[in-house]
Design a protein around this motif. Structure first.
Motif: not given
Length: 340
Positions: A239-247, A319-324
């Motif tokens: 809906q925002s036409k954005r990306g979201i990055l979560i840890q 973003e996973t615990d391993l950094g991938a």
């Protein structure tokens, strides 16, 4: 993909995930589409008498109807109150419609109604109208409840995923998946060393605290119910036409939820919640909003889990615990039907 005339409804259409979104788009939006509906918010925002109100409706078919931490009546009130609250409204009035199967004990109905009364009192709303229907034995499953709600939106308040900007911070108010695992445990007879309860609760108090602390810096809020955290974030990204990055390491999960999901092959990020809020806020107000959330009992587990990206339009990245980093997609299918 368009539906063909011989296609059938399956349980996955009620998951809140990809199939639900397809059904909404290809059937309901196609028939009812208008500028208000097409916003696809948790509540419709309506201009009435020079002011604005939020209006929403929801139906509840949870199985079982009683579970640790609540029952179908608790969810019926809290679910509708929460859709109003995350839309920026002050919830005021609810309706309640009951479809009751012949043979339901009056004592069970009374227990459900008492839960609704207590939840409404806790949320500061009034149930002011309703309807009751009784169907033949076998035509329903004990009881289904529909609630609709109305709330007032203060002047100048505008919450929408369309307001999300790169760098905005994603906050959540506590552990994910508690409600979904509780329902699963009740159905499957699972037990844990530490009891797990549904997180079902009204969100209007914490929503108010977020808005008072963040002001115009609060872009939008959502309650991650069906489809869980992952699906709700995907809806915001689209809906925002954005990306979201979560840890991944920042997402709070109870040990029992993680253990049960590993055993059953279910991702806890897709399990439903009934008393948690996602808030997307400007970085300048993130710390003050987080502090306000943590000051409340229902928000003491609040954390930052990620940020909005200027690229990766419509995608949620984990973003996973391993950094991938991998794509966290929308829920496909229905791992657990009738969750609310």
């Amino acid at each position: 993909m368009k539906y063909e005339e011989d296609d059938l409804i399956i349980l996955g259409h009620g998951s809140g995930g990809a199939l639900t979104n397809q059904l909404i788009k290809d059937v309901f939006q196609d028939a009812f589409g208008n500028p208000i509906l097409d916003e696809l918010l948790d509540a419709a925002v309506l201009e009435v008498g020079g002011g604005r109100i939020a209006f929403t409706t929801d139906s509840f078919v949870v199985d079982p109807i009683f579970f640790p931490g609540g029952d179908i009546g608790t969810i019926a009130v809290c679910g509708t109150v929460n859709d109003l609250a995350v839309s920026g409204a002050e919830p005021l009035y609810l309706s309640s419609g009951f479809i009751i199967e012949e043979g339901l004990p009056i004592a069970d109905l009374r227990r459900i109604v008492q839960s609704m009364r207590e939840s409404a009192k806790d949320a500061g709303v009034h149930i002011v109208t309703g309807d009751t229907k009784v169907v033949d034995r076998g035509s329903a499953d004990k009881v289904f409840i529909n609630t609709a709600g109305i709330g007032v939106i203060p002047d100048g308040r505008l919450l929408s995923p369309r307001r999300m900007e790169p760098g905005d911070v994603v906050l959540i108010s506590g552990t994910m998946g508690d409600h979904g695992l509780t329902i699963l445990a009740q159905r499957e007879g699972l037990s844990f060393s530490t009891p797990v309860e549904s997180d079902c609760a009204p969100l209007n108090r914490i929503a108010k605290a977020i808005l008072e602390a963040g002001g115009d810096g609060v872009r939008c809020m959502r309650d991650p119910t069906r489809g869980g955290l992952a699906t709700t974030l995907n809806e915001l990204a689209v809906q925002s036409k954005r990306g979201i990055l979560i840890q991944e390491e920042e997402i709070p999960l109870r040990r029992e939820v993680v253990g049960a999901c590993e055993m059953l092959g279910i991702d806890p990020l897709y399990l439903a919640n009934e008393g948690k809020v996602i808030a997307v806020v400007a970085p300048s107000v993130a710390d003050s909003v987080l502090e306000a959330m943590r000051d409340l009992p229902e928000g003491k587990g609040s954390v930052k889990i990620g940020q909005v990206l200027g690229e990766e339009e419509g995608l949620v990245l984990l973003e996973t615990d391993l950094g991938a980093t991998r794509i966290l997609g929308m829920l496909e299918g229905e791992p657990l039907p009738r969750i609310c």
